[in-house]
Design a protein around this motif. Structure first.
Motif, short mmCIF file in Angstrom:
data_model
loop_
_atom_site.label_atom_id
_atom_site.label_comp_id
_atom_site.label_asym_id
_atom_site.label_seq_id
_atom_site.Cartn_x
_atom_site.Cartn_y
_atom_site.Cartn_z
N GLU A 1 0.80 -1.22 0.00
CA GLU A 1 0.00 0.00 0.00
C GLU A 1 0.84 1.28 0.00
O GLU A 1 0.34 2.34 0.36
CB GLU A 1 -0.93 0.00 1.22
CG GLU A 1 -1.93 -1.14 1.19
CD GLU A 1 -2.80 -1.20 2.42
OE1 GLU A 1 -3.95 -1.63 2.29
OE2 GLU A 1 -2.34 -0.82 3.52
N SER A 2 2.09 1.18 -0.42
CA SER A 2 2.95 2.36 -0.50
C SER A 2 3.13 2.77 -1.96
O SER A 2 3.07 1.94 -2.86
CB SER A 2 4.30 2.10 0.16
OG SER A 2 4.13 1.93 1.56
N PRO A 3 3.36 4.06 -2.20
CA PRO A 3 3.39 4.57 -3.57
C PRO A 3 4.65 4.16 -4.33
O PRO A 3 5.69 3.90 -3.74
CB PRO A 3 3.38 6.09 -3.37
CG PRO A 3 4.07 6.28 -2.06
CD PRO A 3 3.63 5.11 -1.21
N VAL A 4 4.51 4.13 -5.64
CA VAL A 4 5.66 3.95 -6.52
C VAL A 4 6.39 5.29 -6.56
O VAL A 4 5.76 6.36 -6.50
CB VAL A 4 5.19 3.53 -7.93
CG1 VAL A 4 6.33 3.50 -8.91
CG2 VAL A 4 4.46 2.20 -7.86
N ALA A 5 7.69 5.26 -6.67
CA ALA A 5 8.48 6.49 -6.69
C ALA A 5 8.14 7.34 -7.91
O ALA A 5 7.93 6.83 -9.00
CB ALA A 5 9.96 6.15 -6.71
N THR A 6 8.10 8.64 -7.69
CA THR A 6 7.87 9.59 -8.78
C THR A 6 9.14 10.38 -9.08
O THR A 6 9.12 11.27 -9.91
CB THR A 6 6.74 10.57 -8.42
OG1 THR A 6 7.09 11.24 -7.21
CG2 THR A 6 5.42 9.83 -8.26
N GLY A 7 10.20 10.05 -8.41
CA GLY A 7 11.50 10.71 -8.58
C GLY A 7 12.55 9.96 -7.80
O GLY A 7 12.28 8.89 -7.25
N PRO A 8 13.75 10.51 -7.75
CA PRO A 8 14.82 9.84 -7.00
C PRO A 8 14.46 9.68 -5.53
O PRO A 8 13.84 10.56 -4.93
CB PRO A 8 16.01 10.80 -7.16
CG PRO A 8 15.69 11.66 -8.32
CD PRO A 8 14.19 11.76 -8.37
N PHE A 9 14.82 8.54 -4.96
CA PHE A 9 14.53 8.27 -3.55
C PHE A 9 15.50 7.23 -3.05
O PHE A 9 16.24 6.61 -3.81
CB PHE A 9 13.09 7.76 -3.38
CG PHE A 9 12.92 6.33 -3.78
CD1 PHE A 9 12.91 5.32 -2.83
CD2 PHE A 9 12.80 5.97 -5.12
CE1 PHE A 9 12.78 4.00 -3.21
CE2 PHE A 9 12.66 4.66 -5.50
CZ PHE A 9 12.65 3.66 -4.54
N ALA A 10 15.50 7.04 -1.75
CA ALA A 10 16.28 5.97 -1.12
C ALA A 10 15.42 5.40 0.00
O ALA A 10 14.91 6.15 0.83
CB ALA A 10 17.60 6.51 -0.58
N HIS A 11 15.27 4.08 0.03
CA HIS A 11 14.44 3.45 1.04
C HIS A 11 14.90 3.79 2.45
O HIS A 11 14.07 4.00 3.34
CB HIS A 11 14.42 1.93 0.88
CG HIS A 11 13.67 1.44 -0.31
ND1 HIS A 11 12.32 1.66 -0.48
CD2 HIS A 11 14.08 0.74 -1.39
CE1 HIS A 11 11.92 1.09 -1.61
NE2 HIS A 11 12.97 0.53 -2.18
N HIS A 12 16.20 3.84 2.68
CA HIS A 12 16.67 4.11 4.04
C HIS A 12 16.32 5.53 4.49
O HIS A 12 16.06 5.77 5.66
CB HIS A 12 18.17 3.83 4.19
CG HIS A 12 19.07 4.77 3.48
ND1 HIS A 12 19.26 4.75 2.12
CD2 HIS A 12 19.83 5.78 3.96
CE1 HIS A 12 20.11 5.69 1.79
NE2 HIS A 12 20.48 6.33 2.89
N LEU A 13 16.24 6.47 3.55
CA LEU A 13 15.80 7.83 3.89
C LEU A 13 14.30 7.84 4.20
O LEU A 13 13.85 8.53 5.11
CB LEU A 13 16.13 8.81 2.77
CG LEU A 13 17.62 9.00 2.49
CD1 LEU A 13 17.81 9.95 1.31
CD2 LEU A 13 18.37 9.48 3.72
N ASP A 14 13.53 7.05 3.44
CA ASP A 14 12.11 6.89 3.76
C ASP A 14 11.94 6.34 5.17
O ASP A 14 11.07 6.79 5.92
CB ASP A 14 11.43 5.94 2.76
CG ASP A 14 11.24 6.53 1.38
OD1 ASP A 14 11.38 7.75 1.19
OD2 ASP A 14 10.94 5.73 0.46
#
Length: 156
Positions: free
Chosen positions: A75-88
């Motif tokens: 139930e979490s969104p697909v990335a719409t730009g650069p991201f890092a799971h550990h920052l999330d």
């Protein structure tokens, strides 16, 4: 036990947590139950947070258990730009009021757990890494042979 309710007023697997992340505000599906020292469970790349249902049921009576769906899973969104799971996950800690946690990760989640511990060691009390390739520069000859045979079997 303190009851935490999601946006829709539901508990457990239906809880949604709004996070300010590197791609802007996003809503992550998250289980957040129990009280006490925090256990953060990070799922494998072929699953979502539901893979931890048995562990959540076992530990929620003694610990605070937090199990998010990583970005792009469940139930979490697909990335719409650069991201890092550990920052999330660090943003999730902030939003949930978690200072430190024992972080348990399986497979892909174990790699996220390791990244979290390296980037934010003050937030990680201990790591439990299950079935991870962390630290493996090159696969062994035995593992390469297993992969070769598996690929051949799927090609038939």
């Amino acid at each position: 036990m303190v009851e935490r309710r999601g946006l829709a007023g539901e508990r457990g697997y239906h809880r949604e947590i709004r996070l300010e992340t590197t791609t802007g505000p996003d809503v992550f599906g998250t289980t957040d139950e129990g009280d006490g020292a925090c256990l953060l469970f990070l799922h494998a790349g072929i699953a979502d947070r539901r893979m931890w249902a048995g562990q959540i049921a076992t530990y929620r009576s003694s610990f605070r258990v937090v199990a998010p769906d990583l970005r792009g899973f469940g139930e979490s969104p697909v990335a719409t730009g650069p991201f890092a799971h550990h920052l999330d996950m660090s943003a999730l800690f902030d939003r949930c009021g978690v200072r430190r946690a024992v972080v348990v990760g399986n497979s892909y989640g174990a790699n996220v757990a390791l990244d979290l511990a390296i980037a934010f060691p003050e937030r990680v009390v201990a790591l439990v890494l299950v079935s991870t390739l962390a630290g493996m520069d090159q696969p062994s000859d035995v593992l390469n042979e297993v992969w070769r045979r598996s690929e051949a079997a799927f090609a038939e």
